[in-house]
Design an enzyme around this catalytic site. Structure first.
Site, short mmCIF file in Angstrom:
data_model
loop_
_atom_site.label_atom_id
_atom_site.label_comp_id
_atom_site.label_asym_id
_atom_site.label_seq_id
_atom_site.Cartn_x
_atom_site.Cartn_y
_atom_site.Cartn_z
N ARG A 49 -4.05 9.31 -9.33
CA ARG A 49 -3.24 8.16 -9.77
C ARG A 49 -4.14 7.02 -10.23
NH1 ARG A 49 1.73 8.31 -5.34
NH2 ARG A 49 2.12 10.54 -5.68
N ARG A 98 -5.30 3.75 -0.45
CA ARG A 98 -4.88 3.83 -1.86
C ARG A 98 -6.05 4.29 -2.71
NH1 ARG A 98 -0.35 1.73 -4.08
NH2 ARG A 98 0.03 0.60 -2.16
N GLU A 155 3.62 3.76 4.66
CA GLU A 155 4.24 4.96 4.09
C GLU A 155 3.27 6.14 4.13
OE1 GLU A 155 5.55 4.44 0.05
OE2 GLU A 155 5.60 6.61 -0.29
N SER A 180 7.40 10.34 1.36
CA SER A 180 8.57 9.84 0.67
C SER A 180 9.41 11.06 0.32
CB SER A 180 8.13 9.09 -0.59
OG SER A 180 9.21 8.39 -1.14
N ARG A 193 -3.70 9.76 4.12
CA ARG A 193 -3.14 8.77 5.04
C ARG A 193 -2.92 9.36 6.44
NH1 ARG A 193 0.98 4.90 1.47
NH2 ARG A 193 -0.66 4.23 0.00
#
Length: 425
Positions: free
Chosen positions: A261, A276, A348, A351, A389
């Site tokens: 990403r 991130r 988070e 999801s 994560r």
RNA sequence: GGAGAGAUGGCCGAGUCGGUCGAAGGCGCUCCCCUGCUAAGGGAGUAUGGGGUCAAAAACUCCAUCGAGGGUUCGAAUCCCUCUCUCUCCGCCA
């Protein structure tokens, strides 16, 4: 994609539903476009019909050996009119497609109202936040202390938002991946798939990343490929242009891939550590189901992701995203947020979304009951889990006073029997 | 990288000198008949998407689609060009 009939016939209703997510649909522009479409399409098809009739008559006359010249007179004029009508229709349809492709999914009825993260609703909580008798370190301090995390090396090799893992930490990440894959394949009925880590435009359009979100992706220079931002893209696209037998459904796929990403819109956010990254590992769950089953499948899939956190003994909460915070393609989303002692907050880690027929329509993914017309399937996916994560969560939740980290019981077998990573800090 | 072959409905597969081909035949599927049940057999049906009549259903009707995109033609599955993908052989390679 929203059902184009619904969009055409009840634009103000669509606008009302999309307004829930803060999206403003220009109903008047839509109506104007639709009026143009109707005229242009009717005219084009009428001209095509008369052309076809004439061609047929000529063919028949020739077959009977009759004179054909009179039938062919006046054709040129019609051909010009048809070309004009076709051009108008093509431009209207292109404008329509562009508009329709940019509309986000309609939120499910039971999605809470709200504009952003603050309006998400906590559904349930699991586990006990650890109480340390010392000041908790964050995963960066822990990882460096274990000599397993080297962000400086990664910056040298590539740049910021990359990581190098070594030794126990590298192995722990691999253990997490193996553990998750085994759990989902053995106990939750998923089939493991291996897929390309690059995808073409059609695939990215199908799941909704294109055309609107190209800035979030890494494109391969000089090639028609993008690095996948999630396994959702290749795995869901397995269903593209398929007509499944209803009896084959549901299909459940689990897939481990790296995810890439650009994080273009996140400059300055989460700059420390592994939270991130431009590249991270993820185990993804994807389901292709019959429409009437998707709501139940969504709850189940969320449960499958939760099971990972439970087996690892990581405290988490389940959040129902509000209409304004959901992703472009989703009709309903649950986020799983894991507790991170290093920052004393929930982050988070998964999801889980039900896309209903939104992706299926873009993908042309259908299923057929024998003797009936094919029907769009519903698609769902969820992280099960974001591995990077999860690694962060394990480090921070299982840390000890000296900077060592215990291995969660579920992972010991995957760590060759080791129960602890020792720090030399 | 070099040489060649191919892409047709849910699947397999035929398409003659371009015309009545949305497409033979088979498999599968649906319904019916037959047989006590099953198997076998007989009959009928069965592509997808979109438009119009209409806001919707049924019905009728029109349009598009034979890998994709262009072209030739009154008319293209069929002829021409470009591209994509698949397969075979050669070379190279983890």
């Amino acid at each position: 994609m929203i059902d184009p009939r619904f969009l055409r016939n009840q634009p103000q209703e669509v606008a009302r539903l999309l307004a829930r997510r803060g999206f403003c649909l220009d109903v008047e522009a839509l109506k104007a476009l639709e009026a143009r479409r109707k005229t242009a399409q009717k005219q084009t098809e009428d001209l095509q019909a008369s052309r076809n009739a004439r061609a047929k008559a000529i063919g028949g006359a020739k077959a009977r050996g009759e004179e054909v010249a009179t039938l062919m007179a006046g054709e040129e004029d019609d051909a010009k009119r048809l070309a004009l009508a076709q051009a108008e229709l093509a431009s209207v349809l292109a404008a329509w497609d562009e508009l329709a492709a940019g509309l986000p999914n309609i939120p499910a009825e039971d999605v809470p109202d709200g504009a952003g993260e603050a309006d998400n609703v906590e559904i349930r909580r699991w586990g006990q936040e650890p109480a340390f008798a010392f000041t908790a370190r964050d995963h960066v301090d822990l990882g460096e202390g274990l000599r397993g995390l080297d962000l400086a090396a990664a910056a040298k090799l590539a740049g910021s938002r990359f990581a190098v893992l070594r030794a126990g930490l590298a192995r722990l990440q691999r253990a997490l991946i193996q553990f998750m894959l085994d759990l989902h394949t053995r106990e939750h009925g998923y089939t493991e798939v291996y897929v390309p880590y690059m995808a073409n435009r059609d695939s990215l359009f199908g799941t909704g990343q294109l055309p609107k979100f190209s800035e979030d992706l890494f494109a391969i220079a000089g090639q028609p490929y993008f690095l996948i931002p999630t396994a959702e893209v290749p795995v869901t696209n397995l269903a593209r242009d398929m007509v499944y037998a209803r009896a084959e459904l549901p299909l459940r796929f689990v897939c481990h891939t790296p995810c890439f990403r650009s994080e273009a819109g996140a400059a300055g956010r989460d700059t420390r550590g592994l939270i991130r990254q431009h590249q991270f590992e993820k185990v993804e769950l994807v389901q292709i189901v019959a429409p009437e089953d998707s709501a139940r499948a969504h709850e189940e899939l969320t449960g499958h992701a939760e099971a990972v956190l439970q087996r690892l003994g990581l405290p988490y909460r389940v959040m129902a995203l509000c209409a304004g915070d959901m992703g472009f393609a989703s009709a309903k989303t649950y986020d799983l947020e894991v507790y991170l002692p290093g920052s004393s907050r929930y982050r988070e880690i998964s999801s889980c979304s039900n896309f209903r027929d939104f992706q299926a329509r873009r993908l042309n993914a259908r299923a057929r009951t024998p003797g009936q017309k094919p029907e769009l399937v519903h698609t769902l996916n969820g992280s099960g889990l974001a591995v990077g994560r999860t690694l962060v969560a394990v480090l921070e939740n299982y840390q000890e006073e000296d900077g060592g980290v215990r291995i969660p019981e579920a992972l010991v077998g995957y760590m060759g029997g080791e129960t602890r990573l020792a720090s030399d800090a």
